[in-house]
Motif scaffolding. Sequence first.
Motif, short mmCIF file in Angstrom:
data_model
loop_
_atom_site.label_atom_id
_atom_site.label_comp_id
_atom_site.label_asym_id
_atom_site.label_seq_id
_atom_site.Cartn_x
_atom_site.Cartn_y
_atom_site.Cartn_z
N ALA A 15 102.47 86.45 48.17
CA ALA A 15 103.43 86.44 49.27
C ALA A 15 104.21 85.13 49.31
CB ALA A 15 102.71 86.67 50.59
N VAL A 16 103.59 84.05 48.90
CA VAL A 16 104.26 82.74 48.93
C VAL A 16 105.42 82.71 47.95
CG1 VAL A 16 103.96 80.28 48.46
CG2 VAL A 16 102.22 81.53 49.74
N GLY A 17 105.23 83.23 46.77
CA GLY A 17 106.27 83.16 45.75
C GLY A 17 107.14 84.40 45.65
N SER A 18 107.04 85.30 46.62
CA SER A 18 107.77 86.57 46.50
C SER A 18 109.23 86.46 46.91
CB SER A 18 107.08 87.65 47.32
OG SER A 18 107.16 87.32 48.70
N GLY A 19 109.63 85.40 47.59
CA GLY A 19 111.02 85.24 47.97
C GLY A 19 111.35 85.75 49.35
N HIS A 20 110.37 86.20 50.11
CA HIS A 20 110.63 86.65 51.47
C HIS A 20 110.74 85.46 52.40
CE1 HIS A 20 110.18 90.91 50.78
NE2 HIS A 20 109.14 90.65 50.02
N SER A 21 111.73 85.48 53.28
CA SER A 21 111.94 84.35 54.17
C SER A 21 111.10 84.45 55.44
CB SER A 21 113.42 84.27 54.56
OG SER A 21 113.79 85.43 55.29
N GLY A 22 110.59 85.63 55.75
CA GLY A 22 109.80 85.80 56.97
C GLY A 22 110.64 86.20 58.17
N ILE A 23 111.94 86.32 58.01
CA ILE A 23 112.82 86.71 59.12
C ILE A 23 112.94 88.23 59.13
CG2 ILE A 23 115.14 86.57 60.05
CD1 ILE A 23 115.37 83.84 58.65
N VAL A 24 112.69 88.82 60.29
CA VAL A 24 112.77 90.27 60.43
C VAL A 24 114.18 90.64 60.89
CG1 VAL A 24 111.84 92.27 61.62
CG2 VAL A 24 110.34 90.37 61.02
N HIS A 25 114.83 91.51 60.13
CA HIS A 25 116.16 91.98 60.48
C HIS A 25 116.06 93.34 61.15
CE1 HIS A 25 118.00 88.76 58.18
NE2 HIS A 25 117.14 89.03 57.21
N PRO A 26 116.85 93.59 62.18
CA PRO A 26 116.78 94.90 62.85
C PRO A 26 117.29 96.01 61.93
CG PRO A 26 118.60 93.62 63.71
CD PRO A 26 117.83 92.72 62.79
N ARG A 27 116.64 97.16 62.04
CA ARG A 27 117.06 98.31 61.23
C ARG A 27 118.22 99.00 61.91
NH1 ARG A 27 112.85 101.38 57.80
NH2 ARG A 27 114.80 102.46 57.57
N THR A 28 119.24 99.32 61.15
CA THR A 28 120.40 99.99 61.70
C THR A 28 120.45 101.46 61.30
OG1 THR A 28 121.70 99.31 59.79
CG2 THR A 28 121.75 97.87 61.71
N GLY A 29 119.60 101.87 60.40
CA GLY A 29 119.58 103.25 59.95
C GLY A 29 118.66 103.38 58.75
N PRO A 30 118.59 104.57 58.19
CA PRO A 30 117.72 104.75 57.02
C PRO A 30 118.28 104.00 55.80
CG PRO A 30 118.90 106.77 57.51
CD PRO A 30 119.19 105.82 58.62
N ALA A 31 117.39 103.44 55.04
CA ALA A 31 117.79 102.74 53.82
C ALA A 31 118.12 103.77 52.74
CB ALA A 31 116.68 101.82 53.35
N LEU A 32 118.81 103.31 51.73
CA LEU A 32 119.18 104.19 50.62
C LEU A 32 117.94 104.75 49.94
CD1 LEU A 32 121.45 105.40 48.98
CD2 LEU A 32 121.40 103.38 47.52
N SER A 33 116.88 103.97 49.85
CA SER A 33 115.64 104.45 49.24
C SER A 33 115.02 105.58 50.07
CB SER A 33 114.64 103.31 49.07
OG SER A 33 114.30 102.77 50.33
N ASP A 34 115.17 105.53 51.39
CA ASP A 34 114.66 106.61 52.24
C ASP A 34 115.41 107.92 51.97
OD1 ASP A 34 112.96 104.77 53.44
OD2 ASP A 34 114.34 104.37 55.09
N VAL A 35 116.70 107.82 51.82
CA VAL A 35 117.51 109.01 51.54
C VAL A 35 117.17 109.57 50.17
CG1 VAL A 35 119.87 109.85 51.21
CG2 VAL A 35 119.37 108.22 53.04
N ALA A 36 117.00 108.69 49.18
CA ALA A 36 116.66 109.14 47.83
C ALA A 36 115.29 109.80 47.81
CB ALA A 36 116.69 107.95 46.87
N LEU A 37 114.33 109.26 48.54
CA LEU A 37 113.00 109.86 48.61
C LEU A 37 113.06 111.24 49.25
CD1 LEU A 37 109.98 109.52 48.13
CD2 LEU A 37 109.84 108.44 50.36
#
Length: 72
Positions: A15-37
Amino acid sequence: MRFALLLLATPAFAAVGSGHSGIVHPRTGPALSDVALFVCAAVGVWLARRALRARFRNEADRTDKAGLPDKD
């Protein structure tokens, strides 16, 4: 024992080296991966239903009205 502790600590190291900043962004809708799934699941269900319908249609053609197999 040390190996087991190392396995438990591995996700923390990743988790330390994964590049995540730790900031949570609000979801505005389904992601493209959700639609593809969803599309892949819908196509899979359609293919399975089509195959089952064809299988049982062929079995119905091979049986006579009494439900007994034809004598070839």
